[in-house]
Design a protein around this motif. Structure first.
Motif, PDB file in Angstrom:
ATOM      1  N   GLY A  82       0.818  -1.211   0.000  1.00 50.13           N
ATOM      2  CA  GLY A  82       0.000   0.000   0.000  1.00 50.13           C
ATOM      3  C   GLY A  82       0.852   1.262   0.000  1.00 50.13           C
ATOM      4  N   VAL A  83       0.194   2.370   0.163  1.00 50.21           N
ATOM      5  CA  VAL A  83       0.934   3.642   0.195  1.00 50.21           C
ATOM      6  C   VAL A  83       1.739   3.723   1.491  1.00 50.21           C
ATOM      7  CG1 VAL A  83       0.757   6.147  -0.055  1.00 50.21           C
ATOM      8  CG2 VAL A  83      -1.007   4.701  -1.082  1.00 50.21           C
ATOM      9  N   CYS A  84       1.132   3.288   2.592  1.00 50.09           N
ATOM     10  CA  CYS A  84       1.808   3.364   3.892  1.00 50.09           C
ATOM     11  C   CYS A  84       3.054   2.488   3.939  1.00 50.09           C
ATOM     12  CB  CYS A  84       0.845   2.947   5.006  1.00 50.09           C
ATOM     13  SG  CYS A  84      -0.511   4.110   5.257  1.00 50.09           S
ATOM     14  N   GLY A  85       2.902   1.239   3.516  1.00 46.50           N
ATOM     15  CA  GLY A  85       4.037   0.313   3.542  1.00 46.50           C
ATOM     16  C   GLY A  85       5.134   0.721   2.574  1.00 46.50           C
ATOM     17  N   HIS A 105      -2.511   0.187  -3.864  1.00 43.19           N
ATOM     18  CA  HIS A 105      -3.187   1.012  -2.851  1.00 43.19           C
ATOM     19  C   HIS A 105      -4.172   0.150  -2.045  1.00 43.19           C
ATOM     20  CE1 HIS A 105      -6.834   3.392  -1.743  1.00 43.19           C
ATOM     21  NE2 HIS A 105      -5.914   4.084  -1.128  1.00 43.19           N
ATOM     22  N   ILE A 106      -4.169   0.325  -0.729  1.00 43.18           N
ATOM     23  CA  ILE A 106      -5.090  -0.434   0.130  1.00 43.18           C
ATOM     24  C   ILE A 106      -6.290   0.455   0.418  1.00 43.18           C
ATOM     25  CG2 ILE A 106      -5.376  -1.566   2.367  1.00 43.18           C
ATOM     26  CD1 ILE A 106      -2.208  -1.857   2.325  1.00 43.18           C
ATOM     27  N   ALA A 107      -7.451   0.051  -0.063  1.00 42.90           N
ATOM     28  CA  ALA A 107      -8.653   0.873   0.100  1.00 42.90           C
ATOM     29  C   ALA A 107      -9.359   0.520   1.399  1.00 42.90           C
ATOM     30  CB  ALA A 107      -9.583   0.675  -1.085  1.00 42.90           C
ATOM     31  N   ILE A 132      -2.973  10.454   5.688  1.00 42.48           N
ATOM     32  CA  ILE A 132      -4.169  11.302   5.580  1.00 42.48           C
ATOM     33  C   ILE A 132      -4.871  10.999   4.263  1.00 42.48           C
ATOM     34  CG2 ILE A 132      -5.109  13.639   5.628  1.00 42.48           C
ATOM     35  CD1 ILE A 132      -2.584  14.560   7.033  1.00 42.48           C
ATOM     36  N   ASP A 133      -6.193  10.805   4.350  1.00 46.61           N
ATOM     37  CA  ASP A 133      -7.009  10.515   3.173  1.00 46.61           C
ATOM     38  C   ASP A 133      -8.000  11.643   2.943  1.00 46.61           C
ATOM     39  OD1 ASP A 133      -5.771   8.076   3.559  1.00 46.61           O
ATOM     40  OD2 ASP A 133      -7.566   6.900   3.132  1.00 46.61           O
ATOM     41  N   SER A 134      -8.279  11.892   1.662  1.00 43.75           N
ATOM     42  CA  SER A 134      -9.258  12.911   1.292  1.00 43.75           C
ATOM     43  C   SER A 134     -10.307  12.296   0.378  1.00 43.75           C
ATOM     44  CB  SER A 134      -8.539  14.046   0.561  1.00 43.75           C
ATOM     45  OG  SER A 134      -9.469  14.864  -0.115  1.00 43.75           O
TER      46      SER A 134
HETATM   47  N1  SME Z   1      -4.633   3.607   1.912  1.00 47.83           N
HETATM   48  C1  SME Z   1      -3.593   3.152   2.804  1.00 47.83           C
HETATM   49  C2  SME Z   1      -4.153   2.262   3.877  1.00 47.83           C
HETATM   50  C3  SME Z   1      -4.532   2.949   5.120  1.00 47.83           C
HETATM   51  S1  SME Z   1      -6.023   3.714   5.048  1.00 47.83           S
HETATM   52  O1  SME Z   1      -6.027   4.714   3.945  1.00 47.83           O
HETATM   53  C4  SME Z   1      -6.409   4.495   6.456  1.00 47.83           C
HETATM   54  C5  SME Z   1      -2.505   2.445   2.026  1.00 47.83           C
HETATM   55  O2  SME Z   1      -2.659   2.184   0.824  1.00 47.83           O
HETATM   56  O3  SME Z   1      -1.489   2.137   2.621  1.00 47.83           O
END
Ligand code: SME
Length: 155
Positions: A82-85, A105-107, A132-134
């Motif tokens: 995901g974006v975080c990882g 991306h993790i939705a 942060i998500d929008s």
């Molecule tokens: N979208 C994130 C996951 C966390 S949630 O948005 C709160 C990702 O792709 O890592």
């Protein structure tokens, strides 16, 4: 400390400047990391009215959900996922104008359209991320990245 957060009404730069100043004052004297993250998430979230604002902490090989504001979120994210990882793995902030175009991306919510993730670094290691998500496309830009990096540095 009991006074209400003043929310700036100017442009993004002005809002971040006031937010930062208030955060320095509010976090002063509190050493507990979870308490600091909790109030930081609330302050950022309510200053801008974002969809989701929160922290994930590095615990072992995963990011584990920490203090946040907004709807239910996934609780664990693996390294590089995901974006975080990815922000954790690459040790850099990631601005995603359109989450559907970010591979992997993790939705956590289908309502999220754009996102920014800023890693928190302690002793040369990533110890967590601010996410942060929008609900709107292309919400985040260089102004957000610069200020949010400044903010995570004091949490
Ligand atoms: N979208 C994130 C996951 C966390 S949630 O948005 C709160 C990702 O792709 O890592």
């Amino acid at each position: 400390m009991a006074e209400k957060l003043k929310i700036a009404t100017g442009d993004k730069e002005a809002r971040y400047a006031l937010l930062y100043e208030q955060m320095v004052a509010i976090l002063a004297g509190e050493e507990d990391q979870v308490a600091r993250m909790a109030n930081a998430a609330a302050m950022i979230h309510h200053t801008f009215g974002f969809f989701w604002t929160g922290f994930y902490r590095v615990i072992g090989e995963e990011l584990v959900l920490g203090p946040f504001q907004g709807p239910l979120a996934c609780m664990r994210i693996r390294y590089g996922r995901g974006v975080c990882g990815t922000a954790w793995k690459e040790r850099r902030s990631i601005v995603v104008p359109d989450v559907e175009k970010f591979p992997g991306h993790i939705a956590c919510s289908t309502l999220s359209r754009s996102e920014i993730v800023v890693p928190m670094v302690r002793d040369e290691e990533v110890c967590g991320v601010l996410d942060i998500d929008s609900e709107t496309l292309a919400t985040f830009d260089e102004t957000d990245r610069v200020w949010l990096e400044k903010i995570v540095a004091i949490i």
